[in-house]
Design an enzyme around this catalytic site. Sequence first.
Site, PDB file in Angstrom:
ATOM      1  CE  LYS A 164     104.903  86.770  40.317  1.00  0.00           C
ATOM      2  NZ  LYS A 164     104.331  85.652  41.098  1.00  0.00           N
TER       3      LYS A 164
ATOM      4  CB  SER B 219     102.515  88.560  36.983  1.00  0.00           C
ATOM      5  OG  SER B 219     102.229  89.906  36.674  1.00  0.00           O
TER       6      SER B 219
ATOM      7  CG  ASP C 217     110.503  82.796  53.828  1.00  0.00           C
ATOM      8  OD1 ASP C 217     110.210  82.675  52.616  1.00  0.00           O
ATOM      9  OD2 ASP C 217     111.333  83.633  54.234  1.00  0.00           O
TER      10      ASP C 217
ATOM     11  CB  ILE D 294      95.527  86.196  45.282  1.00  0.00           C
ATOM     12  CG1 ILE D 294      95.276  87.574  44.664  1.00  0.00           C
ATOM     13  CG2 ILE D 294      95.302  85.113  44.229  1.00  0.00           C
ATOM     14  CD1 ILE D 294      96.288  87.960  43.604  1.00  0.00           C
TER      15      ILE D 294
ATOM     16  CG  ASP E 170     100.439  83.757  54.490  1.00  0.00           C
ATOM     17  OD1 ASP E 170     101.223  84.714  54.669  1.00  0.00           O
ATOM     18  OD2 ASP E 170      99.510  83.782  53.658  1.00  0.00           O
TER      19      ASP E 170
ATOM     20  CE1 TYR F 276     105.151  90.250  41.083  1.00  0.00           C
ATOM     21  CE2 TYR F 276     104.732  91.279  38.953  1.00  0.00           C
ATOM     22  CZ  TYR F 276     104.296  90.514  40.023  1.00  0.00           C
ATOM     23  OH  TYR F 276     103.018  90.016  40.016  1.00  0.00           O
TER      24      TYR F 276
ATOM     25  CG  ASN G 220      99.011  82.750  45.903  1.00  0.00           C
ATOM     26  OD1 ASN G 220      98.665  83.466  44.966  1.00  0.00           O
ATOM     27  ND2 ASN G 220      99.023  83.180  47.163  1.00  0.00           N
TER      28      ASN G 220
END
Length: 259
Positions: free
Chosen positions: A157, A140, A60, A19, A38, A153, A87
């Site tokens: 989020k 998300s 990181d 993404i 990245d 997770y 992101n």
Amino acid sequence: MNTDVDGLRVIVTAGAAGIGRTIADEFASGGASVAVCDVDQDALDRLRTDGSAVRGWRADVADERQVGAFVDAALGELGGVDVLVNNAGIAGPGGRIEMLDVDGWRRTFDVNITGMFLTSRLVVPHLKDQHGGSIVNVSSTAGLHGFPYRAPYAASKWAVIGFTKTLAMELGEFGIRANAICPGSVDNERMDRVVALEAEATGRSPGEIREGFVRQASLRRLIGADDIAAMVRFVCSPAGANITGQALSVDGHIESMRT
């Protein structure tokens, strides 16, 4: 509708693949200058071999020193910053809450929310100095509904949305906008890993799990990375000039997070 991003200076975390790469390419194709970080060195190498105009550094986002070095390098390369797209995120461990370990929980929060704090606190002073800019944090639909067997997770989020709304309140007087994008189930390699995690946690087949994700949405289909990139571009363009503090779903209308 004016969705022009020509001339914008854009930083994208986890922007060399998936993404993030699609978001970076969307801005670059519109004439923006883009710098990404990245942890995937192979993906960063592909940026160069692909001849992409996007510049990349390895970092990181959970590591304060690496984030500082990346932001310094990106600012030097771009000559400033107009847009920050946070992101970077990981799926984290899957399973019932009593089965999860503390290290997996902490790592999920370190990447998914602390990473956003580390990048934002370095970029915000530059946006304030120019009295304008945009921050987009990728959350998300799990941050809106919860997500069975994915507690680290989902919790991280939800935290992204709270962080985003607080940034909007703090920074609005400086002409800086902050929004969260909430993707639904994205048809990519990461979804394959999520399917495998849930299949292991529930004892069901990967095919059954995947079909469950399709059925979650009113449109009965998974979404694409380009759908997310288009929304990010929109909110950072003149067309989104009065949009801030929002959690914007790109999900085909998720009806339930149960698969």
